[in-house]
Motif scaffolding. Structure first.
Motif, PDB file in Angstrom:
ATOM      1  N   THR A  78       0.803  -0.929   0.210  1.00 46.65           N
ATOM      2  CA  THR A  78      -0.439  -0.563  -0.006  1.00 46.65           C
ATOM      3  C   THR A  78       1.080   0.919  -0.294  1.00 46.65           C
ATOM      4  OG1 THR A  78      -1.844  -1.272   1.769  1.00 46.65           O
ATOM      5  CG2 THR A  78      -1.608   1.421   1.279  1.00 46.65           C
ATOM      6  N   CYS A 142      -4.439   4.723   0.902  1.00 42.60           N
ATOM      7  CA  CYS A 142      -4.723   2.636   0.909  1.00 42.60           C
ATOM      8  C   CYS A 142      -4.890   2.623   0.185  1.00 42.60           C
ATOM      9  CB  CYS A 142      -5.985   3.264   2.380  1.00 42.60           C
ATOM     10  SG  CYS A 142      -6.860   1.211   2.286  1.00 42.60           S
ATOM     11  N   VAL A 144      -7.497  -0.290  -2.001  1.00 40.79           N
ATOM     12  CA  VAL A 144      -8.177  -1.611  -1.373  1.00 40.79           C
ATOM     13  C   VAL A 144      -8.899  -2.251  -2.768  1.00 40.79           C
ATOM     14  CG1 VAL A 144     -11.438  -0.721  -0.734  1.00 40.79           C
ATOM     15  CG2 VAL A 144      -9.197   1.044  -0.305  1.00 40.79           C
ATOM     16  N   LEU A 176      -8.463  -4.283   2.642  1.00 39.30           N
ATOM     17  CA  LEU A 176      -8.093  -2.649   3.468  1.00 39.30           C
ATOM     18  C   LEU A 176      -6.710  -3.082   3.907  1.00 39.30           C
ATOM     19  CD1 LEU A 176     -11.078  -1.478   5.009  1.00 39.30           C
ATOM     20  CD2 LEU A 176     -10.812  -1.014   3.129  1.00 39.30           C
ATOM     21  N   ALA A 179      -6.323  -0.150   7.593  1.00 36.75           N
ATOM     22  CA  ALA A 179      -7.142   0.149   7.759  1.00 36.75           C
ATOM     23  C   ALA A 179      -8.020   1.609   8.499  1.00 36.75           C
ATOM     24  CB  ALA A 179      -8.186  -0.776   8.317  1.00 36.75           C
ATOM     25  N   VAL A 182      -9.514   4.596   6.464  1.00 37.39           N
ATOM     26  CA  VAL A 182     -10.793   4.384   6.295  1.00 37.39           C
ATOM     27  C   VAL A 182     -12.032   4.957   6.744  1.00 37.39           C
ATOM     28  CG1 VAL A 182     -12.360   3.331   4.418  1.00 37.39           C
ATOM     29  CG2 VAL A 182      -9.609   2.785   3.751  1.00 37.39           C
TER      30      VAL A 182
END
Length: 225
Positions: A78, A142, A144, A176, A179, A182
């Motif tokens: 990420t 992030c 996703v 995710l 996490a 979000v």
């Protein structure tokens, strides 16, 4: 000797004895061993063939498991910097003031038409009864992945300020990569945090566990504290 007693030549009898006893016994094992070697199988696999077969099996296994590998390892990348993109903003130009053309006639030659106004974004469709609606608001970078009713609908690295909305009839499945970055609402109600900053989580949302994923009222929360 016995041969002399019988009136026979002793040397001739010894030669005949050795010819009939010693020689066949020495030759027999050699002949049997030679036949045994001829009957042994001569088929062997070359090492190159073995390695080629192993490589082929590995390639086939990687091909059929590529989706599983993507789901498992993609969230851990990420924080990899996204490639730089240069965006150019067009500068609006004032339209020229043409002479009035005849009614219903074509525009004058060389006339500059005004640029069309950007189309307004279509409003979000109302949620259908019995469905699940998930809205994600990104506060930190992030990665996703979203699967709706078994269909992959999003695999993307989202930036702060991005938002996405997803509908499903039966279930939604999220992966995710961060996490804590979000914020989510489910069916228009705030959801509890899915995890901490930098934490990779997988979340399944369906009709049976929607209420468990929603943020609890303040009163019960304070009571627990």
């Amino acid at each position: 000797m016995y041969s002399e007693y019988l009136g026979l030549d002793p040397q001739a009898m010894l030669d005949k004895y050795h010819a009939e006893t010693s020689t066949p016994t020495e030759k027999a094992p050699k002949t049997a061993a030679t036949k045994a070697r001829r009957l042994e199988p001569s088929f062997t696999l070359h090492p190159v063939m073995i390695w080629s077969a192993m490589l082929l099996v590995s390639v086939v296994a990687l091909y059929f498991s590529r989706r599983w590998i993507s789901d498992v390892f993609s969230p851990y990348f990420t924080h990899r910097p996204a490639p730089a993109q240069t965006l150019t903003t067009p500068v609006p130009q004032a339209p020229a003031q043409p002479s009035s053309p005849p009614a219903g006639g074509p525009a004058a030659v060389g006339e500059t038409a005004a640029p069309p106004s950007p189309a307004a974004e279509s409003p979000l469709q109302p949620q259908l009864p019995g469905t699940i609606r998930l809205h994600l608001k990104i506060t930190q970078r992030c990665w996703v992945s979203v699967t709706s009713d078994g269909n992959r609908v999003l695999v993307k690295l989202l930036e702060p300020g991005d938002s996405q909305t997803f509908d499903a009839i039966e279930s939604l499945y999220l992966i995710l990569g961060n996490a804590g970055g979000v914020q989510a609402t489910i069916n228009g109600k705030p959801a509890r945090p899915f995890g901490k900053d930098g934490e990779v989580v997988r979340v399944s949302i369906n009709a049976q566990n929607v209420n468990e994923l929603l943020e609890q009222p303040d009163a019960p929360r304070n009571a627990r504290q």
